[in-house]
Write an enzyme that holds these catalytic residues in place. Structure first.
Site, PDB file in Angstrom:
ATOM      1  N   GLY A  47       0.867  -1.181   0.000  1.00 16.90           N
ATOM      2  CA  GLY A  47       0.000   0.000   0.000  1.00 16.90           C
ATOM      3  C   GLY A  47       0.891   1.214   0.000  1.00 16.90           C
ATOM      4  O   GLY A  47       1.831   1.298  -0.777  1.00 16.90           O
ATOM      5  N   GLU A  48       0.645   2.109   0.924  1.00 17.62           N
ATOM      6  CA  GLU A  48       1.471   3.311   1.027  1.00 17.62           C
ATOM      7  C   GLU A  48       1.988   3.380   2.463  1.00 17.62           C
ATOM      8  O   GLU A  48       1.222   3.601   3.401  1.00 17.62           O
ATOM      9  CB  GLU A  48       0.621   4.528   0.656  1.00 17.62           C
ATOM     10  CG  GLU A  48       1.422   5.703   0.175  1.00 17.62           C
ATOM     11  CD  GLU A  48       2.464   5.372  -0.898  1.00 17.62           C
ATOM     12  OE1 GLU A  48       2.137   4.716  -1.886  1.00 17.62           O
ATOM     13  OE2 GLU A  48       3.626   5.774  -0.725  1.00 17.62           O
ATOM     14  N   CYS A  79       6.096  -5.396   0.666  1.00 13.49           N
ATOM     15  CA  CYS A  79       6.238  -4.101   0.001  1.00 13.49           C
ATOM     16  C   CYS A  79       6.147  -2.946   1.028  1.00 13.49           C
ATOM     17  O   CYS A  79       7.062  -2.795   1.823  1.00 13.49           O
ATOM     18  CB  CYS A  79       5.216  -3.998  -1.121  1.00 13.49           C
ATOM     19  SG  CYS A  79       5.759  -2.936  -2.448  1.00 13.49           S
ATOM     20  N   ARG A 133       5.951  -0.528  -7.590  1.00  9.30           N
ATOM     21  CA  ARG A 133       6.630   0.556  -6.861  1.00  9.30           C
ATOM     22  C   ARG A 133       7.285   0.027  -5.590  1.00  9.30           C
ATOM     23  O   ARG A 133       7.221   0.648  -4.520  1.00  9.30           O
ATOM     24  CB  ARG A 133       5.654   1.690  -6.526  1.00  9.30           C
ATOM     25  CG  ARG A 133       5.247   2.519  -7.744  1.00  9.30           C
ATOM     26  CD  ARG A 133       4.448   3.747  -7.364  1.00  9.30           C
ATOM     27  NE  ARG A 133       3.341   3.428  -6.488  1.00  9.30           N
ATOM     28  CZ  ARG A 133       3.233   3.828  -5.247  1.00  9.30           C
ATOM     29  NH1 ARG A 133       4.162   4.608  -4.724  1.00  9.30           N
ATOM     30  NH2 ARG A 133       2.195   3.489  -4.536  1.00  9.30           N
ATOM     31  N   HIS A 168       4.760  -8.653  -4.272  1.00  8.14           N
ATOM     32  CA  HIS A 168       3.371  -8.866  -3.822  1.00  8.14           C
ATOM     33  C   HIS A 168       2.902 -10.294  -4.060  1.00  8.14           C
ATOM     34  O   HIS A 168       2.169 -10.543  -5.024  1.00  8.14           O
ATOM     35  CB  HIS A 168       2.437  -7.925  -4.586  1.00  8.14           C
ATOM     36  CG  HIS A 168       2.496  -6.518  -4.131  1.00  8.14           C
ATOM     37  ND1 HIS A 168       1.683  -5.995  -3.151  1.00  8.14           N
ATOM     38  CD2 HIS A 168       3.297  -5.513  -4.523  1.00  8.14           C
ATOM     39  CE1 HIS A 168       1.972  -4.731  -2.959  1.00  8.14           C
ATOM     40  NE2 HIS A 168       2.948  -4.403  -3.776  1.00  8.14           N
ATOM     41  N   GLU A 170       0.637 -11.854  -2.622  1.00  7.09           N
ATOM     42  CA  GLU A 170      -0.829 -11.934  -2.449  1.00  7.09           C
ATOM     43  C   GLU A 170      -1.564 -11.569  -3.738  1.00  7.09           C
ATOM     44  O   GLU A 170      -2.762 -11.808  -3.857  1.00  7.09           O
ATOM     45  CB  GLU A 170      -1.280 -11.044  -1.275  1.00  7.09           C
ATOM     46  CG  GLU A 170      -1.367  -9.553  -1.541  1.00  7.09           C
ATOM     47  CD  GLU A 170      -0.023  -8.830  -1.644  1.00  7.09           C
ATOM     48  OE1 GLU A 170       1.032  -9.495  -1.584  1.00  7.09           O
ATOM     49  OE2 GLU A 170      -0.039  -7.594  -1.809  1.00  7.09           O
TER      50      GLU A 170
END
Ligand SMILES: NC(=O)CC[C@H](N)C(=O)O
Length: 194
Positions: A47-48, A79, A133, A168, A170
């Site tokens: 996510g962020e 991530c 990212r 990722h 998932e």
């Protein structure tokens, strides 16, 4: 087995779906009281990281989570989740939970449009890796085991009860990394019982 998944932002639903497909119960962590329940491990999704880090403080979850991980709660960060765990972030002065002896570089593989998938070894097994990212790990202390490197960049690490990956799992159908985490938890249970 019951795994808590931080469910504030990012790709947490995909982790929950993958855990359910593996027959694992899940607890969504959205507020402080959710974290008082009994669970065997914790997942911090992509996510962020800046948003999740801020929300952990705003919701008063930060201290409880840091203490639980430092006390041995198995944790798996993907991530942005890995960035939350890192003690050092190369291109930013502020760190977050800072429980893992690694340095990460944020957005190290380029922007959203530079996202890519590849098949690459993780702990000796070929798996699908999807990078969005993602960070890479630019430095680790000697207590950290490197589980995967991609083009000379470290992308998966383990330190005791903590697992961190820059990609990722998932978002793919490949359950290898989740199974690795579940095995980490099972062996920590065996160690605690013996
Ligand atoms: N896919 C991701 O989780 C991206 C992480 C994001 N670039 C961050 O720094 O938080």
């Amino acid at each position: 087995m019951n795994i808590a998944v931080l469910a504030l932002q990012g790709a947490f639903i995909e982790h929950i779906q993958m855990l359910k497909s593996l027959g694992v119960d899940t607890t969504e962590i959205r507020k402080k009281s959710d974290f008082n329940q009994n669970f065997d491990g914790l997942i911090l999704s992509g996510g962020e990281s800046t948003v999740m880090g801020k929300l952990l403080h705003d919701l008063d979850l930060f201290e409880d989570m840091k203490i639980a991980i430092e006390g041995g709660l198995p944790v798996f960060g993907t991530c942005a989740g890995l960035i939350l765990l890192a003690k050092n972030i190369d291109n930013q002065s502020k760190n977050h939970l800072a429980t893992m002896d690694v340095t990460v570089q944020r957005n190290a593989f380029g922007r959203q449009c530079a996202s890519f998938s590849t098949t690459h070894p993780f702990h000796g097994q070929q798996i699908e890796m999807r990078f969005i990212r993602g960070p890479y790990i630019s430095d680790v202390k000697t207590n950290v085991t490197i589980l995967s490197e991609y083009q000379g960049k470290i992308v998966a690490v383990r330190q005791g009860n903590q697992l961190g990956v820059a990609f990722h799992p998932e978002l793919t159908k490949d359950t290898t990394v989740h199974n690795y985490f579940l095995d980490m938890i099972k062996s920590s249970h065996v160690a605690a019982e013996s």
